[in-house]
Design a protein around this motif. Sequence first.
Motif, PDB file in Angstrom:
ATOM      1  N   MET A   1     -56.049 -38.991  -9.101  1.00  0.00           N
ATOM      2  CA  MET A   1     -56.970 -38.330  -9.996  1.00  0.00           C
ATOM      3  C   MET A   1     -56.627 -36.847 -10.123  1.00  0.00           C
ATOM      4  SD  MET A   1     -58.910 -40.539 -11.310  1.00  0.00           S
ATOM      5  CE  MET A   1     -59.515 -39.609 -12.647  1.00  0.00           C
ATOM      6  N   CYS A   2     -56.381 -36.190  -9.014  1.00  0.00           N
ATOM      7  CA  CYS A   2     -56.120 -34.752  -9.098  1.00  0.00           C
ATOM      8  C   CYS A   2     -54.863 -34.463  -9.891  1.00  0.00           C
ATOM      9  CB  CYS A   2     -56.019 -34.140  -7.702  1.00  0.00           C
ATOM     10  SG  CYS A   2     -57.626 -33.858  -6.975  1.00  0.00           S
ATOM     11  N   GLY A   3     -53.937 -35.387  -9.918  1.00  0.00           N
ATOM     12  CA  GLY A   3     -52.720 -35.185 -10.667  1.00  0.00           C
ATOM     13  C   GLY A   3     -52.948 -35.126 -12.162  1.00  0.00           C
ATOM     14  N   GLU A   4     -54.140 -35.493 -12.630  1.00  0.00           N
ATOM     15  CA  GLU A   4     -54.420 -35.491 -14.060  1.00  0.00           C
ATOM     16  C   GLU A   4     -54.606 -34.091 -14.613  1.00  0.00           C
ATOM     17  OE1 GLU A   4     -57.687 -37.993 -14.983  1.00  0.00           O
ATOM     18  OE2 GLU A   4     -56.643 -39.810 -14.407  1.00  0.00           O
ATOM     19  N   THR A   5     -54.962 -33.139 -13.782  1.00  0.00           N
ATOM     20  CA  THR A   5     -55.143 -31.780 -14.258  1.00  0.00           C
ATOM     21  C   THR A   5     -53.866 -31.000 -13.993  1.00  0.00           C
ATOM     22  OG1 THR A   5     -56.075 -31.088 -12.141  1.00  0.00           O
ATOM     23  CG2 THR A   5     -57.627 -31.815 -13.822  1.00  0.00           C
ATOM     24  N   SER A   6     -53.620 -29.999 -14.803  1.00  0.00           N
ATOM     25  CA  SER A   6     -52.417 -29.206 -14.592  1.00  0.00           C
ATOM     26  C   SER A   6     -52.729 -28.097 -13.600  1.00  0.00           C
ATOM     27  CB  SER A   6     -51.921 -28.638 -15.910  1.00  0.00           C
ATOM     28  OG  SER A   6     -52.878 -27.766 -16.457  1.00  0.00           O
ATOM     29  N   MET A   7     -51.973 -28.082 -12.531  1.00  0.00           N
ATOM     30  CA  MET A   7     -52.130 -27.056 -11.517  1.00  0.00           C
ATOM     31  C   MET A   7     -50.757 -26.435 -11.302  1.00  0.00           C
ATOM     32  SD  MET A   7     -54.636 -28.862  -8.691  1.00  0.00           S
ATOM     33  CE  MET A   7     -53.244 -29.470  -7.808  1.00  0.00           C
ATOM     34  N   GLU A   8     -50.723 -25.141 -11.267  1.00  0.00           N
ATOM     35  CA  GLU A   8     -49.486 -24.448 -10.981  1.00  0.00           C
ATOM     36  C   GLU A   8     -49.695 -23.589  -9.762  1.00  0.00           C
ATOM     37  OE1 GLU A   8     -47.795 -22.380 -14.261  1.00  0.00           O
ATOM     38  OE2 GLU A   8     -48.081 -24.053 -15.626  1.00  0.00           O
ATOM     39  N   GLY A   9     -48.705 -23.585  -8.904  1.00  0.00           N
ATOM     40  CA  GLY A   9     -48.769 -22.746  -7.730  1.00  0.00           C
ATOM     41  C   GLY A   9     -48.966 -23.548  -6.458  1.00  0.00           C
ATOM     42  N   ALA A  10     -49.066 -22.823  -5.387  1.00  0.00           N
ATOM     43  CA  ALA A  10     -49.191 -23.431  -4.065  1.00  0.00           C
ATOM     44  C   ALA A  10     -50.551 -24.094  -3.895  1.00  0.00           C
ATOM     45  CB  ALA A  10     -48.995 -22.361  -2.997  1.00  0.00           C
ATOM     46  N   TYR A  11     -50.575 -25.068  -3.012  1.00  0.00           N
ATOM     47  CA  TYR A  11     -51.833 -25.710  -2.654  1.00  0.00           C
ATOM     48  C   TYR A  11     -51.816 -26.039  -1.172  1.00  0.00           C
ATOM     49  CZ  TYR A  11     -49.181 -30.093  -2.792  1.00  0.00           C
ATOM     50  OH  TYR A  11     -48.246 -31.080  -2.568  1.00  0.00           O
ATOM     51  N   ASN A  12     -52.982 -26.059  -0.583  1.00  0.00           N
ATOM     52  CA  ASN A  12     -53.143 -26.514   0.790  1.00  0.00           C
ATOM     53  C   ASN A  12     -53.656 -27.943   0.762  1.00  0.00           C
ATOM     54  OD1 ASN A  12     -52.391 -24.041   1.821  1.00  0.00           O
ATOM     55  ND2 ASN A  12     -54.466 -23.351   2.220  1.00  0.00           N
ATOM     56  N   THR A  13     -53.511 -28.616   1.875  1.00  0.00           N
ATOM     57  CA  THR A  13     -54.068 -29.954   2.036  1.00  0.00           C
ATOM     58  C   THR A  13     -54.982 -29.937   3.256  1.00  0.00           C
ATOM     59  OG1 THR A  13     -52.170 -30.651   3.381  1.00  0.00           O
ATOM     60  CG2 THR A  13     -52.070 -31.125   1.014  1.00  0.00           C
ATOM     61  N   MET A  21     -70.919 -39.966   9.132  1.00  0.00           N
ATOM     62  CA  MET A  21     -71.937 -39.349   8.274  1.00  0.00           C
ATOM     63  C   MET A  21     -71.450 -39.382   6.825  1.00  0.00           C
ATOM     64  SD  MET A  21     -74.425 -38.467  10.236  1.00  0.00           S
ATOM     65  CE  MET A  21     -75.340 -37.379   9.173  1.00  0.00           C
ATOM     66  N   PRO A  22     -72.314 -39.788   5.894  1.00  0.00           N
ATOM     67  CA  PRO A  22     -71.905 -39.782   4.483  1.00  0.00           C
ATOM     68  C   PRO A  22     -71.697 -38.356   3.973  1.00  0.00           C
ATOM     69  CG  PRO A  22     -74.222 -40.379   4.708  1.00  0.00           C
ATOM     70  CD  PRO A  22     -73.674 -40.257   6.100  1.00  0.00           C
ATOM     71  N   PHE A  23     -70.770 -38.192   3.063  1.00  0.00           N
ATOM     72  CA  PHE A  23     -70.517 -36.891   2.458  1.00  0.00           C
ATOM     73  C   PHE A  23     -70.056 -37.097   1.020  1.00  0.00           C
ATOM     74  CE2 PHE A  23     -66.720 -38.209   4.720  1.00  0.00           C
ATOM     75  CZ  PHE A  23     -65.696 -38.006   3.805  1.00  0.00           C
ATOM     76  N   LEU A  24     -70.011 -36.019   0.266  1.00  0.00           N
ATOM     77  CA  LEU A  24     -69.639 -36.067  -1.139  1.00  0.00           C
ATOM     78  C   LEU A  24     -68.209 -36.589  -1.287  1.00  0.00           C
ATOM     79  CD1 LEU A  24     -70.314 -35.344  -4.109  1.00  0.00           C
ATOM     80  CD2 LEU A  24     -69.335 -33.085  -3.633  1.00  0.00           C
ATOM     81  N   THR A  25     -68.045 -37.614  -2.120  1.00  0.00           N
ATOM     82  CA  THR A  25     -66.724 -38.149  -2.435  1.00  0.00           C
ATOM     83  C   THR A  25     -66.619 -38.306  -3.952  1.00  0.00           C
ATOM     84  OG1 THR A  25     -67.462 -40.456  -2.229  1.00  0.00           O
ATOM     85  CG2 THR A  25     -66.518 -39.420  -0.242  1.00  0.00           C
ATOM     86  N   LEU A  26     -65.405 -38.426  -4.424  1.00  0.00           N
ATOM     87  CA  LEU A  26     -65.168 -38.589  -5.852  1.00  0.00           C
ATOM     88  C   LEU A  26     -65.460 -40.022  -6.279  1.00  0.00           C
ATOM     89  CD1 LEU A  26     -64.070 -37.307  -8.469  1.00  0.00           C
ATOM     90  CD2 LEU A  26     -61.804 -38.134  -7.779  1.00  0.00           C
ATOM     91  N   SER A  27     -66.253 -40.158  -7.327  1.00  0.00           N
ATOM     92  CA  SER A  27     -66.567 -41.472  -7.878  1.00  0.00           C
ATOM     93  C   SER A  27     -66.537 -41.371  -9.402  1.00  0.00           C
ATOM     94  CB  SER A  27     -67.950 -41.946  -7.417  1.00  0.00           C
ATOM     95  OG  SER A  27     -68.964 -41.181  -8.033  1.00  0.00           O
ATOM     96  N   SER A  66     -60.653 -37.303  -0.259  1.00  0.00           N
ATOM     97  CA  SER A  66     -61.927 -37.882  -0.697  1.00  0.00           C
ATOM     98  C   SER A  66     -62.470 -37.255  -1.976  1.00  0.00           C
ATOM     99  CB  SER A  66     -62.970 -37.768   0.419  1.00  0.00           C
ATOM    100  OG  SER A  66     -63.138 -36.413   0.786  1.00  0.00           O
ATOM    101  N   LEU A  67     -61.923 -36.096  -2.361  1.00  0.00           N
ATOM    102  CA  LEU A  67     -62.340 -35.441  -3.599  1.00  0.00           C
ATOM    103  C   LEU A  67     -61.260 -35.497  -4.681  1.00  0.00           C
ATOM    104  CD1 LEU A  67     -64.139 -32.303  -2.133  1.00  0.00           C
ATOM    105  CD2 LEU A  67     -65.181 -34.382  -3.060  1.00  0.00           C
ATOM    106  N   CYS A  68     -60.086 -35.988  -4.328  1.00  0.00           N
ATOM    107  CA  CYS A  68     -58.981 -36.060  -5.290  1.00  0.00           C
ATOM    108  C   CYS A  68     -58.582 -37.495  -5.634  1.00  0.00           C
ATOM    109  CB  CYS A  68     -57.769 -35.312  -4.755  1.00  0.00           C
ATOM    110  SG  CYS A  68     -57.990 -33.518  -4.747  1.00  0.00           S
ATOM    111  N   ILE A  69     -59.075 -38.443  -4.895  1.00  0.00           N
ATOM    112  CA  ILE A  69     -58.802 -39.855  -5.158  1.00  0.00           C
ATOM    113  C   ILE A  69     -60.151 -40.548  -5.326  1.00  0.00           C
ATOM    114  CG2 ILE A  69     -57.782 -41.989  -4.272  1.00  0.00           C
ATOM    115  CD1 ILE A  69     -55.947 -40.267  -2.509  1.00  0.00           C
ATOM    116  N   LEU A  70     -60.293 -41.311  -6.400  1.00  0.00           N
ATOM    117  CA  LEU A  70     -61.548 -42.035  -6.614  1.00  0.00           C
ATOM    118  C   LEU A  70     -61.867 -42.904  -5.402  1.00  0.00           C
ATOM    119  CD1 LEU A  70     -61.384 -43.249 -10.311  1.00  0.00           C
ATOM    120  CD2 LEU A  70     -63.045 -41.677  -9.326  1.00  0.00           C
ATOM    121  N   GLN A  71     -63.088 -42.796  -4.923  1.00  0.00           N
ATOM    122  CA  GLN A  71     -63.517 -43.562  -3.753  1.00  0.00           C
ATOM    123  C   GLN A  71     -64.420 -44.728  -4.126  1.00  0.00           C
ATOM    124  OE1 GLN A  71     -62.173 -42.767  -0.711  1.00  0.00           O
ATOM    125  NE2 GLN A  71     -61.025 -41.300  -1.929  1.00  0.00           N
TER     126      GLN A  71
END
Length: 99
Positions: A1-13, A21-27, A66-71
Amino acid sequence: MCGETSMEGAYNTLSHCWGRMPFLTLSTDNLETLKDKIPTASLPKTFQDAIFVTRRLGVRYLWIDSLCILQSGLGAREDWQTESAQMHRVYMGGYCNIA
């Protein structure tokens, strides 16, 4: 999913333990909202700390699985299969892996 937007430059992982515990995820339900803005206060402390570190390092982007791949939702299984096959590249290409 995150690959769908254009990002230029460095990124951290972020490599993190999901825990119990439940937390916010991409859906599919929140995809459009999260594309616009992710409410930092609603994220787990680990994510908030990773955002802090990323900013301190002067890096613009932070990749969190969990925020870059649909869960959940329509297409989640296919997205996970596609994106998880590329995770080694995501982690290898990052400026810094926060764990």
